[in-house]
Design a protein around this motif. Structure first.
Motif, mmCIF file in Angstrom:
data_model
loop_
_atom_site.group_PDB
_atom_site.id
_atom_site.type_symbol
_atom_site.label_atom_id
_atom_site.label_comp_id
_atom_site.label_asym_id
_atom_site.label_seq_id
_atom_site.Cartn_x
_atom_site.Cartn_y
_atom_site.Cartn_z
ATOM 1 N N THR A 70 0.808 -1.141 0.032
ATOM 2 C CA THR A 70 0.065 0.074 0.003
ATOM 3 C C THR A 70 0.821 1.319 -0.124
ATOM 4 O O THR A 70 0.417 2.355 -0.010
ATOM 5 C CB THR A 70 -0.976 -0.113 1.199
ATOM 6 O OG1 THR A 70 -0.163 -0.013 2.363
ATOM 7 C CG2 THR A 70 -1.845 -0.980 1.329
ATOM 8 N N GLY A 71 2.359 1.178 -0.091
ATOM 9 C CA GLY A 71 2.993 2.332 0.312
ATOM 10 C C GLY A 71 2.910 3.256 1.240
ATOM 11 O O GLY A 71 3.033 4.475 1.200
ATOM 12 N N THR A 72 2.460 2.429 2.362
ATOM 13 C CA THR A 72 2.449 3.145 3.475
ATOM 14 C C THR A 72 3.494 3.179 4.574
ATOM 15 O O THR A 72 4.327 1.983 4.561
ATOM 16 C CB THR A 72 1.273 2.442 4.351
ATOM 17 O OG1 THR A 72 0.268 2.407 3.423
ATOM 18 C CG2 THR A 72 0.755 3.381 5.677
ATOM 19 N N LYS A 73 3.981 4.052 5.009
ATOM 20 C CA LYS A 73 5.198 3.999 6.202
ATOM 21 C C LYS A 73 4.660 3.781 7.471
ATOM 22 O O LYS A 73 3.459 4.256 8.189
ATOM 23 C CB LYS A 73 5.618 5.613 6.273
ATOM 24 C CG LYS A 73 6.541 5.966 4.922
ATOM 25 C CD LYS A 73 7.391 7.349 5.295
ATOM 26 C CE LYS A 73 7.971 7.966 4.103
ATOM 27 N NZ LYS A 73 6.788 8.437 3.313
ATOM 28 N N ALA A 74 5.461 3.097 8.333
ATOM 29 C CA ALA A 74 5.006 2.669 9.704
ATOM 30 C C ALA A 74 4.501 3.669 10.449
ATOM 31 O O ALA A 74 3.629 3.664 11.427
ATOM 32 C CB ALA A 74 6.230 1.803 10.383
ATOM 33 N N GLU A 75 5.201 4.874 10.578
ATOM 34 C CA GLU A 75 4.922 6.058 11.404
ATOM 35 C C GLU A 75 3.440 6.730 10.815
ATOM 36 O O GLU A 75 2.997 7.402 11.895
ATOM 37 C CB GLU A 75 5.843 7.115 11.162
ATOM 38 C CG GLU A 75 7.296 6.976 11.118
ATOM 39 C CD GLU A 75 7.910 6.333 9.774
ATOM 40 O OE1 GLU A 75 8.089 7.154 8.937
ATOM 41 O OE2 GLU A 75 8.111 5.144 9.734
ATOM 42 N N LYS A 105 5.696 4.468 15.733
ATOM 43 C CA LYS A 105 5.674 5.425 16.881
ATOM 44 C C LYS A 105 4.662 6.162 17.118
ATOM 45 O O LYS A 105 4.601 6.659 18.281
ATOM 46 C CB LYS A 105 7.092 6.365 16.677
ATOM 47 C CG LYS A 105 8.328 5.543 16.438
ATOM 48 C CD LYS A 105 9.519 6.581 16.642
ATOM 49 C CE LYS A 105 10.742 5.912 16.744
ATOM 50 N NZ LYS A 105 10.910 4.339 16.814
ATOM 51 N N ASN A 106 3.683 6.378 16.191
ATOM 52 C CA ASN A 106 2.598 7.028 16.548
ATOM 53 C C ASN A 106 1.105 6.509 16.461
ATOM 54 O O ASN A 106 0.070 6.848 16.283
ATOM 55 C CB ASN A 106 2.274 8.144 15.048
ATOM 56 C CG ASN A 106 3.615 9.041 14.896
ATOM 57 O OD1 ASN A 106 4.059 9.619 15.884
ATOM 58 N ND2 ASN A 106 4.123 8.837 13.863
ATOM 59 N N ALA A 107 1.403 5.003 16.528
ATOM 60 C CA ALA A 107 0.078 4.224 16.872
ATOM 61 C C ALA A 107 -0.114 3.810 18.467
ATOM 62 O O ALA A 107 0.986 3.600 18.960
ATOM 63 C CB ALA A 107 0.369 2.721 16.096
ATOM 64 N N PHE A 108 -1.192 3.745 19.090
ATOM 65 C CA PHE A 108 -1.632 3.045 20.117
ATOM 66 C C PHE A 108 -2.028 1.871 19.548
ATOM 67 O O PHE A 108 -2.308 1.479 18.442
ATOM 68 C CB PHE A 108 -2.628 3.783 20.990
ATOM 69 C CG PHE A 108 -3.965 3.856 20.481
ATOM 70 C CD1 PHE A 108 -4.406 4.816 19.476
ATOM 71 C CD2 PHE A 108 -4.955 2.951 21.005
ATOM 72 C CE1 PHE A 108 -5.766 4.951 19.253
ATOM 73 C CE2 PHE A 108 -5.966 3.128 20.550
ATOM 74 C CZ PHE A 108 -6.665 4.037 19.627
ATOM 75 N N SER A 109 -1.940 0.696 20.510
ATOM 76 C CA SER A 109 -2.251 -0.529 20.174
ATOM 77 C C SER A 109 -2.655 -1.477 21.396
ATOM 78 O O SER A 109 -2.407 -1.526 22.502
ATOM 79 C CB SER A 109 -1.086 -1.252 19.424
ATOM 80 O OG SER A 109 -0.055 -1.236 20.599
ATOM 81 N N LEU A 169 -5.282 -2.839 5.989
ATOM 82 C CA LEU A 169 -5.374 -1.332 6.227
ATOM 83 C C LEU A 169 -6.601 -0.788 6.245
ATOM 84 O O LEU A 169 -7.607 -0.962 5.074
ATOM 85 C CB LEU A 169 -4.416 -0.533 5.393
ATOM 86 C CG LEU A 169 -4.178 0.894 5.467
ATOM 87 C CD1 LEU A 169 -3.745 1.243 6.877
ATOM 88 C CD2 LEU A 169 -3.289 1.293 4.316
ATOM 89 N N LEU A 170 -7.263 0.175 7.176
ATOM 90 C CA LEU A 170 -8.537 0.740 7.208
ATOM 91 C C LEU A 170 -8.042 2.256 7.030
ATOM 92 O O LEU A 170 -7.526 2.698 7.717
ATOM 93 C CB LEU A 170 -9.210 0.252 8.406
ATOM 94 C CG LEU A 170 -10.030 -0.853 8.609
ATOM 95 C CD1 LEU A 170 -10.882 -0.731 9.934
ATOM 96 C CD2 LEU A 170 -10.791 -1.213 7.490
ATOM 97 N N GLU A 171 -8.929 3.036 6.212
ATOM 98 C CA GLU A 171 -8.784 4.368 6.242
ATOM 99 C C GLU A 171 -10.487 4.739 5.905
ATOM 100 O O GLU A 171 -11.223 4.178 5.405
ATOM 101 C CB GLU A 171 -8.151 4.708 4.741
ATOM 102 C CG GLU A 171 -6.579 4.082 5.058
ATOM 103 C CD GLU A 171 -5.585 4.617 3.784
ATOM 104 O OE1 GLU A 171 -5.262 5.587 3.689
ATOM 105 O OE2 GLU A 171 -5.678 3.748 2.937
ATOM 106 N N PRO A 172 -10.627 6.197 6.130
ATOM 107 C CA PRO A 172 -11.750 6.791 5.780
ATOM 108 C C PRO A 172 -12.248 6.999 4.547
ATOM 109 O O PRO A 172 -11.211 7.176 3.653
ATOM 110 C CB PRO A 172 -11.727 8.125 6.730
ATOM 111 C CG PRO A 172 -10.433 8.433 7.204
ATOM 112 C CD PRO A 172 -9.639 6.988 6.537
#
Ligand code: UT7
Length: 330
Positions: A70-75, A105-109, A169-172
């Motif tokens: 998906t070309g998404t960065k972990a952050e 680093k920007n995710a709660f889990s 991956l879920l997005e709005p």
């Protein structure tokens, strides 16, 4: 203002290399390929054999695959939910370990333990964070090292389960796509038929209960089968009726892969005559518990079209069961 929905915008997965075939199993317990194929529909399953690797390692590989596709960065990920009953540790949550290993680093889990219904419960939960506008890029991963809790001397359970992980991956979106509805249900009285007896707070691990093999999955197949057949079909029909859907409206049924007979009974109750609309990969992976549904989505991803109507359905320990109606977004 149009409603914000949660759309699946990518799928990733990982299964370990080692293939445990019915032939090999029949050298370990008194079983045959013929029995397993006719009663369950499994030919082989994957097993994580690497020393020092756990469920988080399966999940990490599935998510790396998802991020790359998906070309998404972990952050960029702001929430990760891991559905599992085979966590690396009893605590902390495997989700916390995954986000650390991947540098999210920007995710709660957090983890969610709803056994074979775990992916459906986690996907429904995640969708609420998107719909309220509080999160923008959410990963739901179903990951299991079932081989860590299976007794390979017990023919009643060892043929069924396998290891693997699948992630979405879920997005709005404000289009008429994404997760449209979900139904989630439980009946805790069913716990007596399917559980792990020892190793929790009720019966902490001891030499005695390990010697008694109580740290493995215990399942009474027939009562579980009866409930599974009824409840998975009921909840699939219920979500269709609630949303005025007929069998012709449905592009795909994505069933939990516990037993081919349960899958067929569900498809029949829904009136799905065209069996090619039913996603099936049980023959090669067995029951990977919380990972079956995303691994099916991954296997069929190339055939799913934007706007397709999908019904996801599962039944598992608890008892727990549920369904999700969604429209494919890419
Ligand atoms: O995903 C979580 C929810 N779990 C499920 O949905 C699982 C639901 N249950 C099932 O799928 C089925 O009940 C099983 C596949 C677990 C078992 O199939 P079954 O047709 O219900 O068999 P059974 O448990 O009634 O056992 C029938 C016989 C027994 O032998 P006896 O007592 O009649 O001599 C079992 O010991 O089959 C025997 N058996 C086996 N034989 C060869 C059980 N497992 C095996 C095996 N190979 N692997």
């Amino acid at each position: 203002m149009s409603k914000i929905r949660a759309a699946i915008t990518g799928v990733g997965g990982y299964v370990p290399d080692y293939i445990l075939t019915n032939e090999e199993l029949s050298t370990m317990v008194d079983t045959t390929d013929e029995w397993i194929m006719s009663r369950i529909g499994i030919k082989e399953r994957r097993i994580l054999k690497e020393e020092g690797k756990g469920t988080s390692d399966l999940a990490v590989r599935a998510i790396e695959n998802l991020l790359e596709k998906t070309g998404t960065k972990a952050e960029e990920i702001d929430l990760l939910i891991c559905a599992t009953i085979t966590p690396d540790y009893q605590f902390p949550a495997t989700a916390n370990i995954i986000t650390d290993k991947l540098g999210m680093k920007n995710a709660f889990s957090f983890d969610l333990n709803v056994a074979c219904s775990g992916f459906i419960f986690a996907l429904s939960t995640a969708s609420k964070y998107i719909e309220t506008g509080s999160n923008k890029k959410v990963i739901v991963v179903g990951a299991e090292k079932m081989s860590s809790i299976i007794d390979y001397t017990d023919r009643n359970t060892c043929a069924i389960f396998g290891d693997g992980a699948g992630a979405v991956l879920l997005e709005p979106t404000t289009e008429e796509l994404g997760i449209m509805d979900s139904i989630l249900e439980n009946d805790g009285a069913g716990r007596k038929h399917l559980h792990k007896k020892a190793g929790g707070s009720l019966k902490p691990a001891s030499h005695e209960n390990i010697d008694a093999r109580e740290h493995f999955v215990y399942q009474e197949g027939q009562p579980v089968f009866k409930f599974a057949v009824t409840k998975m079909a009921d909840v699939s029909v219920e979500i269709m009726e609630k949303n005025n859907l007929t069998a012709d409206d449905i592009s795909w049924l994505v069933p939990h892969q516990a037993n081919l007979r349960i899958i067929n009974a569900t498809a029949n109750r829904m009136g799905l005559k065209d069996k090619s609309k039913v996603m099936i990969n049980i023959q090669k992976y067995g029951n990977t518990t919380a990972a079956t549904i995303p691994l099916c989505l991954l296997d069929y991803e190339k055939q799913i079209k934007k706007g397709d109507t999908l019904i996801l359905a599962a039944f598992g320990a608890g008892f727990s069961w549920g369904s999700i109606y969604l429209k494919w977004a890419y």
